[in-house]
Design a protein around this motif. Structure first.
Motif, PDB file in Angstrom:
ATOM      1  N   PRO A  52      37.188  36.958 -35.360  1.00  9.09           N
ATOM      2  CA  PRO A  52      36.543  35.721 -34.903  1.00  9.09           C
ATOM      3  C   PRO A  52      36.270  34.757 -36.050  1.00  9.09           C
ATOM      4  O   PRO A  52      36.041  33.567 -35.814  1.00  9.09           O
ATOM      5  CB  PRO A  52      35.235  36.212 -34.291  1.00  9.09           C
ATOM      6  CG  PRO A  52      34.922  37.451 -35.058  1.00  9.09           C
ATOM      7  CD  PRO A  52      36.254  38.081 -35.403  1.00  9.09           C
ATOM      8  N   ASP A  53      36.302  35.290 -37.306  1.00 14.21           N
ATOM      9  CA  ASP A  53      35.866  34.462 -38.424  1.00 14.21           C
ATOM     10  C   ASP A  53      36.736  34.573 -39.662  1.00 14.21           C
ATOM     11  O   ASP A  53      36.423  33.972 -40.689  1.00 14.21           O
ATOM     12  CB  ASP A  53      34.426  34.819 -38.807  1.00 14.21           C
ATOM     13  CG  ASP A  53      34.262  36.305 -39.108  1.00 14.21           C
ATOM     14  OD1 ASP A  53      33.107  36.755 -39.209  1.00 14.21           O
ATOM     15  OD2 ASP A  53      35.281  37.004 -39.215  1.00 14.21           O
ATOM     16  N   GLY A  54      37.787  35.354 -39.589  1.00 13.50           N
ATOM     17  CA  GLY A  54      38.646  35.526 -40.747  1.00 13.50           C
ATOM     18  C   GLY A  54      38.088  36.465 -41.790  1.00 13.50           C
ATOM     19  O   GLY A  54      38.668  36.631 -42.864  1.00 13.50           O
ATOM     20  N   ILE A  55      36.941  37.095 -41.483  1.00 15.40           N
ATOM     21  CA  ILE A  55      36.310  37.994 -42.443  1.00 15.40           C
ATOM     22  C   ILE A  55      36.307  39.423 -41.911  1.00 15.40           C
ATOM     23  O   ILE A  55      36.736  40.357 -42.594  1.00 15.40           O
ATOM     24  CB  ILE A  55      34.867  37.530 -42.743  1.00 15.40           C
ATOM     25  CG1 ILE A  55      34.904  36.130 -43.347  1.00 15.40           C
ATOM     26  CG2 ILE A  55      34.161  38.514 -43.662  1.00 15.40           C
ATOM     27  CD1 ILE A  55      33.536  35.515 -43.538  1.00 15.40           C
ATOM     28  N   VAL A  56      35.810  39.582 -40.726  1.00 20.09           N
ATOM     29  CA  VAL A  56      35.759  40.905 -40.105  1.00 20.09           C
ATOM     30  C   VAL A  56      36.868  40.996 -39.075  1.00 20.09           C
ATOM     31  O   VAL A  56      36.944  40.173 -38.157  1.00 20.09           O
ATOM     32  CB  VAL A  56      34.396  41.150 -39.432  1.00 20.09           C
ATOM     33  CG1 VAL A  56      34.389  42.517 -38.755  1.00 20.09           C
ATOM     34  CG2 VAL A  56      33.281  41.060 -40.461  1.00 20.09           C
ATOM     35  N   TYR A  57      37.711  42.015 -39.242  1.00 24.94           N
ATOM     36  CA  TYR A  57      38.839  42.190 -38.339  1.00 24.94           C
ATOM     37  C   TYR A  57      38.624  43.423 -37.478  1.00 24.94           C
ATOM     38  O   TYR A  57      38.045  44.415 -37.904  1.00 24.94           O
ATOM     39  CB  TYR A  57      40.139  42.336 -39.124  1.00 24.94           C
ATOM     40  CG  TYR A  57      40.610  41.039 -39.722  1.00 24.94           C
ATOM     41  CD1 TYR A  57      40.149  40.610 -40.954  1.00 24.94           C
ATOM     42  CD2 TYR A  57      41.500  40.227 -39.026  1.00 24.94           C
ATOM     43  CE1 TYR A  57      40.569  39.401 -41.480  1.00 24.94           C
ATOM     44  CE2 TYR A  57      41.922  39.022 -39.541  1.00 24.94           C
ATOM     45  CZ  TYR A  57      41.441  38.613 -40.779  1.00 24.94           C
ATOM     46  OH  TYR A  57      41.858  37.419 -41.281  1.00 24.94           O
ATOM     47  N   SER A  58      39.118  43.341 -36.272  1.00 21.99           N
ATOM     48  CA  SER A  58      39.090  44.497 -35.388  1.00 21.99           C
ATOM     49  C   SER A  58      40.507  44.808 -34.940  1.00 21.99           C
ATOM     50  O   SER A  58      41.335  43.911 -34.791  1.00 21.99           O
ATOM     51  CB  SER A  58      38.194  44.240 -34.178  1.00 21.99           C
ATOM     52  OG  SER A  58      38.669  43.131 -33.447  1.00 21.99           O
ATOM     53  N   ALA A  59      40.754  46.083 -34.764  1.00 18.00           N
ATOM     54  CA  ALA A  59      42.086  46.528 -34.360  1.00 18.00           C
ATOM     55  C   ALA A  59      41.987  47.358 -33.097  1.00 18.00           C
ATOM     56  O   ALA A  59      40.977  47.999 -32.823  1.00 18.00           O
ATOM     57  CB  ALA A  59      42.737  47.337 -35.474  1.00 18.00           C
ATOM     58  N   GLU A  60      43.046  47.334 -32.349  1.00 17.73           N
ATOM     59  CA  GLU A  60      43.145  48.132 -31.134  1.00 17.73           C
ATOM     60  C   GLU A  60      44.475  48.879 -31.167  1.00 17.73           C
ATOM     61  O   GLU A  60      45.473  48.348 -31.643  1.00 17.73           O
ATOM     62  CB  GLU A  60      43.098  47.224 -29.897  1.00 17.73           C
ATOM     63  CG  GLU A  60      43.179  47.963 -28.580  1.00 17.73           C
ATOM     64  CD  GLU A  60      43.111  47.021 -27.375  1.00 17.73           C
ATOM     65  OE1 GLU A  60      42.681  45.861 -27.535  1.00 17.73           O
ATOM     66  OE2 GLU A  60      43.505  47.458 -26.279  1.00 17.73           O
ATOM     67  N   TYR A  61      44.438  50.104 -30.657  1.00 18.08           N
ATOM     68  CA  TYR A  61      45.638  50.931 -30.663  1.00 18.08           C
ATOM     69  C   TYR A  61      45.850  51.551 -29.281  1.00 18.08           C
ATOM     70  O   TYR A  61      44.890  51.922 -28.599  1.00 18.08           O
ATOM     71  CB  TYR A  61      45.523  52.061 -31.680  1.00 18.08           C
ATOM     72  CG  TYR A  61      45.418  51.590 -33.112  1.00 18.08           C
ATOM     73  CD1 TYR A  61      44.168  51.395 -33.700  1.00 18.08           C
ATOM     74  CD2 TYR A  61      46.558  51.342 -33.874  1.00 18.08           C
ATOM     75  CE1 TYR A  61      44.057  50.953 -35.004  1.00 18.08           C
ATOM     76  CE2 TYR A  61      46.455  50.906 -35.182  1.00 18.08           C
ATOM     77  CZ  TYR A  61      45.206  50.711 -35.741  1.00 18.08           C
ATOM     78  OH  TYR A  61      45.111  50.276 -37.035  1.00 18.08           O
ATOM     79  N   ALA A  62      47.108  51.699 -28.922  1.00 17.91           N
ATOM     80  CA  ALA A  62      47.422  52.469 -27.725  1.00 17.91           C
ATOM     81  C   ALA A  62      47.078  53.936 -27.986  1.00 17.91           C
ATOM     82  O   ALA A  62      47.165  54.407 -29.126  1.00 17.91           O
ATOM     83  CB  ALA A  62      48.907  52.343 -27.392  1.00 17.91           C
TER      84      ALA A  62
END
Length: 128
Positions: A54-64
């Motif tokens: 959302p901010d270019g600092i904290v990233y979230s990932a999702e996996y199958a």
């Protein structure tokens, strides 16, 4: 218009590793979701992983579920590149892998229709 080019596919034995790269023609906006999808012969395209912030600092990932613990997605905005590190590969991972970008945060891997830009794909073959 944003263009995406995948690379890094190839043939590998079961248990091996590959790293796919997705290079963009321009800088990703921070809130863009970048995803990896795959399509095996005779099957529908499915989501593999995606990453967004959302901010270019904290990233979230999702996996199958099928790749959790084996694949890792990462993103280098300065290099305009997203990577998919694939470890402990299995024959069922054989597919054409596509990179895609969506102009919204948090799109997930189950909203394929919301991704606006797609690469041409790179073949991954896992076989002994």
């Amino acid at each position: 218009q944003l263009q995406l080019v995948e690379s890094g596919g190839g043939s590998v034995q079961p248990g091996g590793s590959l790293r796919l790269s997705c290079e963009a023609s321009e800088i990703f906006l921070d809130y863009y979701t970048i995803g990896w999808f795959r399509q095996a012969p005779g099957k529908e395209r499915e989501g593999v992983s995606c990453i967004s912030s959302p901010d270019g600092i904290v990233y979230s990932a999702e996996y199958a579920d099928s790749v959790k613990g084996r694949f890792i997605i990462s993103r280098d905005n300065a290099k305009k590149t997203v990577y998919l590190q694939m470890n402990s590969l299995k024959p069922e991972d054989t597919a054409v892998y596509y990179c895609a970008a969506g102009s919204a945060y948090g799109l997930g891997i189950n909203t394929m229709g919301r991704y606006d830009y797609w690469g041409q794909g790179t073949q991954v073959t896992v076989s002994s």
